[in-house]
Write a protein that holds these residues in place. Structure first.
Motif, PDB file in Angstrom:
ATOM      1  N   SER A 184      20.600   4.044  -0.117  1.00 57.55           N
ATOM      2  CA  SER A 184      21.059   5.332   0.707  1.00 57.55           C
ATOM      3  C   SER A 184      21.757   5.332   1.764  1.00 57.55           C
ATOM      4  N   ARG A 185      22.621   6.465   2.220  1.00 60.91           N
ATOM      5  CA  ARG A 185      23.292   6.439   3.548  1.00 60.91           C
ATOM      6  C   ARG A 185      22.775   7.516   4.328  1.00 60.91           C
ATOM      7  N   ASP A 186      22.945   7.318   5.474  1.00 63.27           N
ATOM      8  CA  ASP A 186      22.655   8.119   6.464  1.00 63.27           C
ATOM      9  C   ASP A 186      23.826   8.445   7.579  1.00 63.27           C
ATOM     10  N   ASN A 187      24.884   9.482   7.299  1.00 58.25           N
ATOM     11  CA  ASN A 187      26.007   9.526   7.653  1.00 58.25           C
ATOM     12  C   ASN A 187      25.905   9.792   9.363  1.00 58.25           C
ATOM     13  N   ALA A 188      24.711  10.469   9.475  1.00 54.41           N
ATOM     14  CA  ALA A 188      24.534  10.640  10.926  1.00 54.41           C
ATOM     15  C   ALA A 188      24.500   9.411  11.821  1.00 54.41           C
ATOM     16  N   LYS A 189      23.988   8.390  11.143  1.00 56.20           N
ATOM     17  CA  LYS A 189      23.629   7.252  11.881  1.00 56.20           C
ATOM     18  C   LYS A 189      24.397   6.110  11.625  1.00 56.20           C
ATOM     19  N   ASN A 190      25.667   6.810  10.699  1.00 51.63           N
ATOM     20  CA  ASN A 190      26.616   5.534  10.153  1.00 51.63           C
ATOM     21  C   ASN A 190      26.056   4.356   9.665  1.00 51.63           C
ATOM     22  N   THR A 191      25.055   4.478   8.814  1.00 54.23           N
ATOM     23  CA  THR A 191      24.372   3.399   8.184  1.00 54.23           C
ATOM     24  C   THR A 191      23.843   3.639   6.844  1.00 54.23           C
ATOM     25  N   VAL A 192      24.068   2.408   6.097  1.00 52.74           N
ATOM     26  CA  VAL A 192      23.542   2.350   4.730  1.00 52.74           C
ATOM     27  C   VAL A 192      22.449   1.665   4.626  1.00 52.74           C
ATOM     28  N   TYR A 193      21.454   1.973   3.930  1.00 54.16           N
ATOM     29  CA  TYR A 193      20.073   0.982   3.629  1.00 54.16           C
ATOM     30  C   TYR A 193      20.068   0.671   2.161  1.00 54.16           C
ATOM     31  N   LEU A 194      19.323  -0.334   2.110  1.00 53.64           N
ATOM     32  CA  LEU A 194      18.665  -0.898   0.727  1.00 53.64           C
ATOM     33  C   LEU A 194      17.334  -1.173   0.884  1.00 53.64           C
ATOM     34  N   GLN A 195      16.739  -0.316   0.182  1.00 52.31           N
ATOM     35  CA  GLN A 195      15.337  -0.696   0.016  1.00 52.31           C
ATOM     36  C   GLN A 195      15.068  -1.404  -1.066  1.00 52.31           C
ATOM     37  N   MET A 196      14.085  -2.650  -1.060  1.00 58.10           N
ATOM     38  CA  MET A 196      13.988  -3.463  -1.856  1.00 58.10           C
ATOM     39  C   MET A 196      12.396  -3.645  -2.054  1.00 58.10           C
ATOM     40  N   ASN A 197      11.971  -3.268  -3.220  1.00 56.85           N
ATOM     41  CA  ASN A 197      10.566  -3.504  -3.585  1.00 56.85           C
ATOM     42  C   ASN A 197      10.412  -4.429  -4.593  1.00 56.85           C
ATOM     43  N   SER A 198       9.198  -5.121  -4.768  1.00 59.58           N
ATOM     44  CA  SER A 198       8.826  -5.914  -5.838  1.00 59.58           C
ATOM     45  C   SER A 198       9.529  -7.219  -5.961  1.00 59.58           C
ATOM     46  N   LEU A 199      10.116  -7.708  -4.627  1.00 59.19           N
ATOM     47  CA  LEU A 199      10.981  -8.609  -4.868  1.00 59.19           C
ATOM     48  C   LEU A 199      10.584 -10.014  -5.585  1.00 59.19           C
TER      49      LEU A 199
END
Length: 128
Positions: free
Chosen positions: A71-86
């Motif tokens: 996902s990306r949050d353009n207001a924060k200029n940040t992209v995330y990667l949520q990783m589950n069940s690693l």
């Protein structure tokens, strides 16, 4: 100066979750395709997930579908990667990368050499 900084890595037990962040400085991410890649010792860097710059289209490696979310949050200029069940085999250094869109997002994610800007990586360890 363009810079990407990853964070959020660490040690997690199998089945656990982590959220990686990729913060940009010196440029705005919303005009770029952002990719998450990983590289384990002795293996080639592989695309995990990418998100397009325009319509938010995403691509995931088959092995992470249903468990990872980009996902990306353009207001924060940040992209995330949520990783589950690693899984233990997902232990690697995870990198984010950015580049202008030149191909469909899937094609770009399968060709990491296309990406121009890279972060320093964050280590993810999956072990009990």
């Amino acid at each position: 100066q363009r810079q990407l900084v990853e964070s959020g890595g660490g040690l997690v037990q199998p089945g656990g979750s982590l959220r990686l962040s990729c913060a940009a400085s010196g440029f705005t991410l919303d005009s770029y395709v952002i990719g998450w890649f990983r590289q384990a010792p002795g293996k080639e860097r592989e695309g995990v997930s990418c998100i397009s710059s325009s319509d938010g289209r995403t691509w995931y490696a088959e092995s992470v579908k249903g468990r990872f979310t980009i996902s990306r949050d353009n207001a924060k200029n940040t992209v995330y990667l949520q990783m589950n069940s690693l899984k233990p085999e997902e232990q690697a250094v995870y990198y984010c990368a950015a580049t202008p869109p030149v191909l469909p997002v899937q094609a770009m994610c399968l060709a990491p050499k296309i990406f121009a800007s890279w972060g320093q990586g964050t280590h993810v360890a999956v072990s009990s």
